[in-house]
Design an enzyme around this catalytic site. Structure first.
Site, PDB file in Angstrom:
ATOM      1  N   LYS A 141       0.924  -1.241  -0.036  1.00 10.38           N
ATOM      2  CA  LYS A 141      -0.094  -0.133  -0.059  1.00 10.38           C
ATOM      3  C   LYS A 141       0.795   1.241  -0.069  1.00 10.38           C
ATOM      4  O   LYS A 141       0.549   2.252  -0.935  1.00 10.38           O
ATOM      5  CB  LYS A 141      -0.968  -0.229   1.130  1.00 10.38           C
ATOM      6  CG  LYS A 141      -1.982   1.161   1.425  1.00 10.38           C
ATOM      7  CD  LYS A 141      -2.704   0.801   2.517  1.00 10.38           C
ATOM      8  CE  LYS A 141      -3.588   2.083   3.017  1.00 10.38           C
ATOM      9  NZ  LYS A 141      -4.633   1.662   3.975  1.00 10.38           N
ATOM     10  N   LYS A 185       9.273  -1.411  14.428  1.00 14.51           N
ATOM     11  CA  LYS A 185       9.753  -0.960  13.127  1.00 14.51           C
ATOM     12  C   LYS A 185      10.546   0.058  13.298  1.00 14.51           C
ATOM     13  O   LYS A 185      11.944   0.057  12.692  1.00 14.51           O
ATOM     14  CB  LYS A 185       8.553  -0.512  12.387  1.00 14.51           C
ATOM     15  CG  LYS A 185       7.943  -1.322  11.320  1.00 14.51           C
ATOM     16  CD  LYS A 185       7.182  -0.695  10.276  1.00 14.51           C
ATOM     17  CE  LYS A 185       6.024  -1.356   9.768  1.00 14.51           C
ATOM     18  NZ  LYS A 185       5.066  -0.535   9.062  1.00 14.51           N
TER      19      LYS A 185
HETATM   20  C1  G6Q Z   1      -2.560  -4.311   8.213  1.00  9.06           C
HETATM   21  C2  G6Q Z   1      -1.218  -3.586   8.308  1.00  9.06           C
HETATM   22  C3  G6Q Z   1      -0.163  -4.114   7.978  1.00  9.06           C
HETATM   23  C4  G6Q Z   1       0.176  -3.778   6.475  1.00  9.06           C
HETATM   24  C5  G6Q Z   1       1.762  -4.288   6.143  1.00  9.06           C
HETATM   25  C6  G6Q Z   1       2.164  -3.881   4.738  1.00  9.06           C
HETATM   26  O1  G6Q Z   1      -3.744  -3.824   8.220  1.00  9.06           O
HETATM   27  O2  G6Q Z   1      -1.524  -2.305   8.085  1.00  9.06           O
HETATM   28  O3  G6Q Z   1      -0.080  -5.452   8.066  1.00  9.06           O
HETATM   29  O4  G6Q Z   1      -0.707  -4.317   5.628  1.00  9.06           O
HETATM   30  O5  G6Q Z   1       2.654  -3.625   7.116  1.00  9.06           O
HETATM   31  O6  G6Q Z   1       2.200  -2.689   4.278  1.00  9.06           O
HETATM   32  P1  G6Q Z   1       2.394  -2.214   3.008  1.00  9.06           P
HETATM   33  O7  G6Q Z   1       1.054  -2.821   2.083  1.00  9.06           O
HETATM   34  O8  G6Q Z   1       2.188  -0.597   3.101  1.00  9.06           O
HETATM   35  O9  G6Q Z   1       3.601  -2.600   2.642  1.00  9.06           O
END
Ligand code: G6Q
Length: 571
Positions: free
Chosen positions: A233, A532
């Site tokens: 994302k 993190k």
């Molecule tokens: C889910 C969380 C988390 C996220 C990952 C990957 O609800 O937000 O699991 O999906 O940290 O994030 P990105 O898609 O931004 O890489």
């Protein structure tokens, strides 16, 4: 945790430059002051005195009465430790918690993810073209379908072999690189729907920053026939970006170093076009989604691209239809006939009143082997919260620990504890009437086992029964099953994409129901942030002993020991 503290209602703290612009229109009393919550506590001793044996004996129709069939799911909740009156009080609690208003606020696109000032609209991802759902005054449904259409076009090209790699060869393997919400949904769905997948294509998944994950995922692959989907994302996640960079290097090493190859072997799923372009992926090959889709709620957004390539656009649409039918049911069905509402309320009862700290999900379906892992994120990242929406400590335990394994394997390991241990572990049994791989009498044996487990948990085996069977007296205590252990059974006709959609949506909304009762925000995940940030700080410190360390004594010593060990220092 006791329930003695009080909480404030769901009005949001402003201050700090009006950090959150949203206000909730509904008002509720603090949880411990809601009459139904108090009444449930008063009712508890009476409910605890009753054994499921007695409850079933008193009501010969209980097995059918406490069951609900909706959206293709037969939900038997009769083996929960609910006495006459329990359910009514739980339903009253839902009303006093403004559940109906909160559901409407989500579907309306209100910014109910208050700590991130975002709408929560995974329901829009599976809405039909004719629907209209607004965020900040703009209808998002056309955008959703525009992305789905682009995904379908791309998926068909990969499936048919029309999409060619850099050397002109068709794709044989799709590797999804992502983590958390950008991995668990795609892996779970691929495994769950493998029966429907294009068998001429292979699908692999890389998530862990441990180089082994990547090395094993590409083992034996030909770069000329491999397509990477970088699913992130934010497109900044350390694990995913590290794995994507390694994939890029692996690809280029295998294809003679021509950077033009990247365009034919990488696509991106992201909300961050600038980051995607920076990585070197043509944004024409980027499939977008929106900030109102949480990671763990994103498997039916473009994050599901690998799923769509595997099962094809028509079956992916069927998956979305399964989600959608439960969305509609959740929104409109009366609470006493509402699957996610009942499921969520029973979880509250088991967790907050009967004292269960965990919940087991036990699919009697091999294809659902990753379903428990998927639900772990959905449930625990969502409802693992210790403060209310208003920022006050919660008054009782929140999200239970979720875990599970497919049956019947679990029966030969941890079921001992579920049956005879000291802890209460409510179970969700999931089974399908029709096997996807009929084989002799396997399926009857599988289903006999799932029914037997629910029966054994509820009714147990008494010392009298054991003695009547001639059990030696010293063994009687060891072999007595006290029973009275709660379970739900979810029985569906067949594991189809549609059925999977209904199951996932049921759990999504059950999580919502529980979050509403606790008055917490199930849609943020600040809990992943601290680790993190600390890791980023430690990375440069690992180079060698010359770096000064300023952590606690334990962390300093571990880092020093690691530096020695990796450098082949003293053993
Ligand atoms: C889910 C969380 C988390 C996220 C990952 C990957 O609800 O937000 O699991 O999906 O940290 O994030 P990105 O898609 O931004 O890489």
């Amino acid at each position: 945790m006791t329930c003695s503290q009080t909480t404030l209602g769901p009005g949001l703290r402003r201050g700090n430059g009006a950090l959150w612009s949203m206000t909730l229109t509904h008002h509720t009393l603090p949880l411990v002051e809601r009459p139904a919550w108090r009444a449930l506590h008063a009712h508890l001793p009476q409910a605890q005195r009753l054994h499921l044996r007695q409850l079933f004996a008193d009501d010969p129709r209980r097995g059918e009465r406490l069951a609900l069939e909706a959206c293709g799911i037969y939900f038997d909740y009769s083996k929960n430790r609910i006495a006459p009156g329990t359910l009514e009080l739980l339903l009253q609690l839902a009303h006093e918690s403004a559940l109906r208003e909160r559901i409407e606020a989500m579907f309306r696109g209100d910014k109910i993810n208050a700590t991130e000032n975002r709408a929560v609209l995974h329901v829009a991802l599976r809405a039909p073209r004719s629907a209209r759902i607004e965020v900040d005054g703009a209808d998002v449904v056309p955008e959703v379908h525009a992305v789905l259409d682009r995904m379908a076009d791309f998926a068909e090209r990969v499936r048919s072999g029309a999409w060619r790699g850099h050397t002109g060869r068709p794709i044989r393997t799709v590797v999804n690189i992502g983590i958390g919400g950008s991995d668990l949904g795609p892996v779970m769905a691929y495994e769950a729907l493998r029966h429907y997948s294009a068998r001429n294509l292979d699908f692999r998944f890389v998530s862990n920053i441990d180089g082994t994950d990547f090395a094993e995922a590409v083992h034996g692959l030909d770069p000329a026939e491999t397509l990477f989907i970088v699913a992130s994302k934010t497109f900044t996640t350390l694990e995913t970006m590290t794995n994507a960079a390694s994939a890029r290097a692996w690809l280029l090493a295998g294809l003679g170093g021509d950077a033009a190859a990247v365009a034919k072997h990488f696509v991106a799923v992201s909300t961050a076009a600038a980051e995607v372009a920076r990585f070197g992926i043509d944004t024409a090959h980027m499939f977008g989604f929106w900030d109102w889709v949480g990671g763990r709620y994103s498997m039916d957004s473009a994050i599901g691209l690998s799923t769509m390539i595997a099962i094809g656009p028509a079956q992916f649409r069927a998956l979305l239809d399964g989600f959608h039918v439960v969305d509609e049911h959740f929104r409109h069905a009366p609470f006493e006939r509402n699957l996610p509402v009942l499921h969520g309320l029973l979880s509250i009862w088991n967790n907050n009143f009967l004292g269960a700290h965990s919940a087991a999900v036990l699919p009697y379906e091999q294809y659902l082997k990753r379903f428990p892992a998927y639900l772990q994120q959905l449930t625990m990242e969502s409802n693992g919260k210790r403060v209310t929406l208003a920022g006050h400590p919660v008054a009782c335990d929140t999200g239970p620990i979720f875990w599970g394994e497919p049956g019947t394997n679990g029966q030969h390991s941890f079921y001992q504890l579920i049956h005879l241990g000291t802890r209460l572990v409510p179970c969700d049994f999931i089974a399908f009437a029709q096997p996807l791989n009929p084989l002799g009498n396997h399926h009857d044996l599988l289903l006999a086992n799932v029914f037997a487990q629910g029966e054994a948990l509820a009714f147990g085996k008494t010392p009298e029964q054991l003695r009547a069977e001639g059990c030696p007296e010293p063994l009687v205590p060891h072999r007595t099953f006290e029973g009275n252990r709660p379970s739900n059974t979810l029985l569906l006709r067949e594991l189809t994409p549609y059925a999977l959609g209904t199951l996932v949506a049921l759990y999504e909304h059950s999580v919502f129901v529980q979050g509403a009762i606790w008055d917490i925000n199930p849609f943020d995940q600040w809990g992943v942030e601290l680790g993190k940030a600390l890791a980023q700080r430690i990375v440069p410190e690992l180079v060698g002993p010359e770096v000064e360390l300023h952590h606690d004594g334990s962390t300093n010593a571990l880092i020093r020991r690691y530096q020695q060990m990796k450098g082949g220092g003293p053993r």
